[in-house]
Design an enzyme around this catalytic site. Structure first.
Site, short mmCIF file in Angstrom:
data_model
loop_
_atom_site.label_atom_id
_atom_site.label_comp_id
_atom_site.label_asym_id
_atom_site.label_seq_id
_atom_site.Cartn_x
_atom_site.Cartn_y
_atom_site.Cartn_z
N GLY A 70 0.88 -1.27 -0.05
CA GLY A 70 -0.17 -0.09 -0.10
C GLY A 70 0.79 1.08 0.04
O GLY A 70 0.53 2.17 -0.69
N ASN A 149 -8.13 3.60 8.94
CA ASN A 149 -7.50 2.32 9.61
C ASN A 149 -7.57 2.20 10.88
O ASN A 149 -7.68 1.19 11.31
CB ASN A 149 -5.99 2.15 9.31
CG ASN A 149 -5.21 3.40 9.26
OD1 ASN A 149 -5.30 4.56 8.80
ND2 ASN A 149 -4.02 3.37 10.24
N GLN A 179 -7.64 0.61 3.58
CA GLN A 179 -8.80 -0.25 4.37
C GLN A 179 -9.95 -0.59 3.77
O GLN A 179 -11.00 -0.97 4.88
CB GLN A 179 -8.57 0.62 5.61
CG GLN A 179 -7.29 0.70 6.48
CD GLN A 179 -6.90 -0.82 7.10
OE1 GLN A 179 -7.69 -1.73 7.38
NE2 GLN A 179 -5.72 -0.83 7.35
N SER A 199 -3.56 -2.76 -0.68
CA SER A 199 -2.48 -3.72 -0.21
C SER A 199 -2.98 -5.13 0.09
O SER A 199 -4.13 -5.16 0.71
CB SER A 199 -2.10 -2.98 1.14
OG SER A 199 -1.00 -3.98 1.69
N GLY A 200 -2.32 -6.17 -0.58
CA GLY A 200 -2.85 -7.35 -0.56
C GLY A 200 -2.91 -8.03 0.98
O GLY A 200 -3.94 -8.73 1.21
N HIS A 201 -2.06 -7.66 1.80
CA HIS A 201 -2.08 -8.26 3.20
C HIS A 201 -3.09 -7.90 3.89
O HIS A 201 -3.29 -8.24 5.40
CB HIS A 201 -0.55 -8.17 4.01
CG HIS A 201 -0.32 -6.58 4.30
ND1 HIS A 201 -0.44 -6.59 5.79
CD2 HIS A 201 0.20 -5.65 3.87
CE1 HIS A 201 0.01 -5.05 6.05
NE2 HIS A 201 0.33 -4.74 4.69
N THR A 237 11.51 -7.55 -12.38
CA THR A 237 10.65 -8.78 -12.77
C THR A 237 9.54 -8.96 -11.73
O THR A 237 9.69 -9.11 -10.62
CB THR A 237 11.68 -9.92 -12.64
OG1 THR A 237 12.67 -9.73 -13.57
CG2 THR A 237 11.05 -11.30 -13.22
N CYS A 325 2.00 1.18 12.56
CA CYS A 325 2.99 1.83 12.41
C CYS A 325 3.52 2.93 13.42
O CYS A 325 4.58 3.45 13.66
CB CYS A 325 2.86 2.70 11.03
SG CYS A 325 2.52 1.73 9.75
N1 PLP Z 1 -2.93 2.97 4.08
C1 PLP Z 1 -3.48 2.66 5.02
C2 PLP Z 1 -4.79 3.15 5.42
C3 PLP Z 1 -3.04 1.58 5.89
O1 PLP Z 1 -3.80 1.14 7.01
C4 PLP Z 1 -1.84 0.87 5.60
C5 PLP Z 1 -1.20 -0.03 6.48
O2 PLP Z 1 -1.73 -0.33 7.67
C6 PLP Z 1 -1.10 1.32 4.56
C7 PLP Z 1 -1.65 2.39 3.81
C8 PLP Z 1 0.30 0.92 4.09
O3 PLP Z 1 -0.01 -0.36 3.60
P1 PLP Z 1 1.10 -1.44 3.47
O4 PLP Z 1 1.72 -1.80 4.83
O5 PLP Z 1 1.01 -2.31 2.71
O6 PLP Z 1 2.42 -0.55 2.85
#
Ligand code: PLP
Length: 396
Positions: A70, A149, A179, A199-201, A237, A325
């Protein structure tokens, strides 16, 4: 273990892993190679792109670019747009964006850009009127996250994009959809939004894969220069197994959308109601209905969030205070501060975020155990008089 921290990351779905495995072993060809051995990975990327196109609700798979996460999607969108439009030096964003967006704008401020940060009300809802008033002819980019988030609050990004395009057609609109993806339908083709990152995770693909949707008329410079991959927009790649995993996770998210919007929401609402009913110092930091269905942010007054998390961890429950974070620092969340959450609850705010893998039994377990944890923690709080007053006021 009861995992209620799905906004931080999610478990990789078994179906996702199963689809990835061949590309981590036998099917290792570089998808750009000419021989037959490369045909299967190349086709797998094409199929994944179609699935991710549908996940975004985009018109064409050419509008989808694979990234690593993301944060990369946000950087590619923001830096790509601003580099292509150097005469315009004004940006509008919000006070509640994720650090990967906020810190990118801080960097642009140092390069001489002017950035307006729009505030939110006590429920976390964006001041859309303020945003509209700040729009100027030299606004290069308007950047608003789809869902927050920490609180799950959904911002009216479709309405914002409509307004921006009708008043300043050249201004680009970027939406951090990290999110929102997998929690609510995105359907970008029905909107005027130019770019959306996911973001995949966050929806049961592995960490290390993301995507950026880009409307066809949007000009961007690449973040990573090099080979021809991703039509020259993102060299390197291709990460075939992870792209395949993202495609499968996107497909599963679409299949499970109804479950997310009904069952996950029902469990989230039950968790909220249960805690508010049995814990006298609990307050909902935002209770608005316009939230993603899995997220709850609850403030526990006069106690320390880190202590709550440790006690929850002792009984096998994973939750978080602030975003992943910012946790690790004792700074209260910038999102809750922007909402004006009283300091009595600011330090004791906990985010619970569910997924389709959570069960009723797990939610019941947390509801049953929360009063005992709070009993212990309120007893050691230095705010005994205030807690007594609160207990009386709430009729406990
Ligand atoms: N944006 C939002 C709203 C998020 O909650 C997050 C991750 O918590 C990100 C961006 C960043 O995503 P990534 O961890 O895949 O870089």
């Amino acid at each position: 273990m009861i995992y209620l921290d799905n906004n931080a990351t999610t478990a990789v779905a078994k179906e996702v892993l199963d689809e990835m495995l061949p590309y981590l072993s036998g099917e290792y060809a570089n998808p750009s190679s000419m021989y037959d051995f490369a045909k299967k990975p190349a086709a797998a990327i094409r199929e994944a792109r179609v699935k991710v196109r549908d996940f975004f609700g985009a018109k064409d798979e050419k509008e989808i670019f694979f990234t690593s996460c993301g944060s990369e999607s946000a950087n590619m969108a923001i830096k790509g747009v601003l580099n292509c439009n150097k005469e315009k030096r004004h940006i509008i964003t919000t006070k509640v964006e994720h650090p990967c967006v906020l810190n990118t704008y801080k960097w642009f401020e140092k390069q001489g850009y002017e950035v307006d940060y729009i505030g939110v009300n006590a429920q976390g809802e964006l001041d859309v009127e303020e945003l509209k008033n700040k729009l100027r002819k030299d606004t290069a980019l308007v950047s608003v996250m789809w869902a927050n988030n920490e609180t799950g609050v959904i911002h009216p990004v479709e309405e914002i994009a409509e307004y921006v395009k009708s008043h300043s057609p050249e201004t680009r609109v970027f939406v951090d959809g990290v999110q929102a993806g997998g929690k609510i339908p995105l359907n970008v083709k029905e909107t005027k939004i130019d770019l959306v990152g996911v973001s995949g995770h966050k929806f049961h693909a592995p960490k290390g894969i993301g995507a950026l949707y880009v409307k066809p008329d949007v000009r961007l410079t690449p973040l990573i220069n090099g080979g021809h991959q991703e039509r020259g927009m993102r060299a390197g790649t291709e990460n075939v197994p992870y792209i395949v995993g993202l495609g499968k996770a996107a497909e599963l998210a679409m299949e499970n959308m109804n479950h997310e919007l009904t069952e996950v929401k029902r469990l989230r609402d039950k968790l909220e109601a249960g805690i508010l009913k049995s814990v006298f110092n609990a307050r909902l930091n935002t209770g608005i209905t316009n939230r993603v269905p899995n997220t709850s942010n609850i403030g526990f007054e006069y106690v320390e969030g880190e202590l709550i998390l440790l006690h929850l961890s002792d009984i096998g429950v994973c939750a978080s205070s602030g975003s992943a974070c910012t946790s690790g620092s004792l700074e209260p969340s910038h999102v809750l501060r922007a909402m004006g959450i009283p300091f009595t609850a600011l330090h004791g705010s906990i985010r619970f975020s569910l997924s389709r893998y959570n069960t009723e039994k797990e939610v019941d377990y947390v509801i049953e155990n929360m009063p005992a944890i709070m009993d212990k923690l309120t007893k050691i709080s230095p705010f005994q008089t205030e807690l007594e007053e609160l207990r009386e006021r709430k009729g406990f």
